[in-house]
Design a protein around this motif. Structure first.
Motif, PDB file in Angstrom:
ATOM      1  N   GLU A 198       0.835  -1.293   0.072  1.00 53.29           N
ATOM      2  CA  GLU A 198       0.133   0.112   0.062  1.00 53.29           C
ATOM      3  C   GLU A 198       0.919   1.125  -0.091  1.00 53.29           C
ATOM      4  OE1 GLU A 198      -3.384   1.082   2.798  1.00 53.29           O
ATOM      5  OE2 GLU A 198      -3.621  -1.059   2.351  1.00 53.29           O
ATOM      6  N   GLU A 199       1.858   1.204   0.952  1.00 58.11           N
ATOM      7  CA  GLU A 199       2.731   2.368   0.771  1.00 58.11           C
ATOM      8  C   GLU A 199       3.531   2.600  -0.337  1.00 58.11           C
ATOM      9  OE1 GLU A 199       3.662   4.979   3.354  1.00 58.11           O
ATOM     10  OE2 GLU A 199       1.473   4.723   3.845  1.00 58.11           O
ATOM     11  N   LEU A 200       4.381   1.591  -0.951  1.00 53.88           N
ATOM     12  CA  LEU A 200       4.896   1.547  -2.054  1.00 53.88           C
ATOM     13  C   LEU A 200       4.333   1.864  -3.349  1.00 53.88           C
ATOM     14  CD1 LEU A 200       7.465  -1.417  -0.950  1.00 53.88           C
ATOM     15  CD2 LEU A 200       8.245   0.952  -1.167  1.00 53.88           C
ATOM     16  N   ILE A 201       2.983   1.624  -3.489  1.00 54.03           N
ATOM     17  CA  ILE A 201       2.316   1.955  -4.747  1.00 54.03           C
ATOM     18  C   ILE A 201       2.428   3.531  -4.918  1.00 54.03           C
ATOM     19  CG2 ILE A 201      -0.110   1.904  -5.544  1.00 54.03           C
ATOM     20  CD1 ILE A 201      -0.374  -1.024  -4.850  1.00 54.03           C
ATOM     21  N   LYS A 202       2.383   4.390  -3.876  1.00 55.60           N
ATOM     22  CA  LYS A 202       2.580   5.665  -4.254  1.00 55.60           C
ATOM     23  C   LYS A 202       3.679   6.095  -5.046  1.00 55.60           C
ATOM     24  CE  LYS A 202       0.608   6.342   0.482  1.00 55.60           C
ATOM     25  NZ  LYS A 202       0.865   6.638   1.889  1.00 55.60           N
ATOM     26  N   PHE A 203       4.899   5.123  -5.054  1.00 56.48           N
ATOM     27  CA  PHE A 203       5.804   5.402  -5.845  1.00 56.48           C
ATOM     28  C   PHE A 203       5.651   5.053  -7.161  1.00 56.48           C
ATOM     29  CE2 PHE A 203       7.077   5.374  -1.264  1.00 56.48           C
ATOM     30  CZ  PHE A 203       7.677   6.744  -1.256  1.00 56.48           C
ATOM     31  N   VAL A 204       4.866   4.318  -7.668  1.00 55.36           N
ATOM     32  CA  VAL A 204       4.625   3.672  -8.780  1.00 55.36           C
ATOM     33  C   VAL A 204       3.496   4.389  -9.583  1.00 55.36           C
ATOM     34  CG1 VAL A 204       4.301   1.471 -10.173  1.00 55.36           C
ATOM     35  CG2 VAL A 204       5.160   1.384  -7.745  1.00 55.36           C
ATOM     36  N   PRO A 205       3.981   5.109 -10.806  1.00 50.61           N
ATOM     37  CA  PRO A 205       3.138   5.706 -11.705  1.00 50.61           C
ATOM     38  C   PRO A 205       1.907   4.812 -12.287  1.00 50.61           C
ATOM     39  CG  PRO A 205       5.283   6.433 -12.147  1.00 50.61           C
ATOM     40  CD  PRO A 205       5.505   5.290 -11.243  1.00 50.61           C
ATOM     41  N   ALA A 206       2.151   3.543 -12.246  1.00 54.11           N
ATOM     42  CA  ALA A 206       1.018   2.546 -12.983  1.00 54.11           C
ATOM     43  C   ALA A 206       0.166   2.205 -11.737  1.00 54.11           C
ATOM     44  CB  ALA A 206       1.700   1.302 -13.443  1.00 54.11           C
ATOM     45  N   ASN A 207       0.511   2.625 -10.438  1.00 56.81           N
ATOM     46  CA  ASN A 207      -0.492   2.462  -9.279  1.00 56.81           C
ATOM     47  C   ASN A 207      -0.671   0.859  -8.892  1.00 56.81           C
ATOM     48  OD1 ASN A 207      -1.895   3.796  -7.335  1.00 56.81           O
ATOM     49  ND2 ASN A 207      -3.819   3.298  -8.237  1.00 56.81           N
TER      50      ASN A 207
END
Length: 243
Positions: A198-207
């Motif tokens: 959940e936290e790391l998805i914030k850094f992934v443009p593809a979400n």
């Protein structure tokens, strides 16, 4: 009989690659594992379900003597076998801040990724050159491309593998051997299971995290005859994570 060897093929991305190559190619799959025989046999079952065939082979990629002994024995028992594809996938993480990093955590990560690449590829490279055909895929990481804090050892290992990929590609291109690196970002596997998605998805443009099968699709393309003019490349598959 033509073979593709996948190191660290028993789980995660390695397993997905074994299954995909079984679906997409006529290669017999040589599934390397170090300790988890049950997982390697599960991968072999999946390979068979996908319509392919293969076998499991146990060795520690970082132990040069063991690699040479096991592969020499395998080659002498399979005299007709030609290994055309090497997927150097075996790797481990031992994350931690550099200032507190034990030397063993540095060595283990470097040895499996980097010595593993040398030991397995070096064993087969002369035959590939003689046969004038080969596909070598090195699994690296977004960490090896942009560096990741808490992973100085892993970033160093994978970054070195990027350099090795580009150099070897130039040495062997005339013999119709391609050498490429695939650099995954956050992929949903056992290795990333402990991460806070959940936290790391914030850094992934593809979400989202990627799937192992998506990485396997890319590897399968690079292994195929369609990718003969692609070599020395680092292909990122990371949902847009760049520094």
């Amino acid at each position: 009989m033509k073979y593709a060897i996948v190191t660290g093929g028993s789980r995660g991305i390695g397993r997905a690659i074994c299954i995909k190559l079984a679906q997409d190619s006529n290669y017999k799959i040589l599934i390397n594992y170090q300790s988890n025989e049950a997982a390697a046999l599960e991968t072999l079952e999946e390979v068979k379900k996908a319509g392919g065939s293969g076998e499991i082979i146990k060795f520690d990629v970082s132990d040069d003597n063991e690699v040479i002994r096991v592969l020499t024995e395998w080659q002498s028992n399979n005299k007709e076998a030609i290994v055309e594809v090497i997927v150097n996938n075996a790797g481990i993480t031992r994350d931690g801040l550099f200032m507190w990093m034990p030397k063993k955590d540095w060595n283990d990560v470097i040895n499996i990724s980097l010595d593993g690449f040398f030991n397995v590829t070096n064993f087969f490279i002369q035959k590939m050159l003689k046969n004038r055909y080969g596909r070598i895929i090195n699994m690296v990481s977004v960490s090896g491309v942009k560096g990741t804090p808490g992973q100085t050892n892993y970033s160093a290992a994978k970054g070195a593998l990027v350099g090795a990929t580009k150099a070897l590609a130039q040495e062997v291109a005339k013999r119709n051997i391609t050498v490429n690196a695939v650099a995954p970002g956050f992929i949903r596997t056992d290795m990333t299971g402990k991460l806070n998605e959940e936290e790391l998805i914030k850094f992934v443009p593809a979400n989202r995290f990627g799937e192992a099968e998506e990485v396997a699709d890319l590897v399968s393309f690079l292994v195929s005859g369609k990718a003969g003019y692609i070599t020395g490349e680092v292909i990122n598959i990371n949902g847009g994570v760049y520094s």
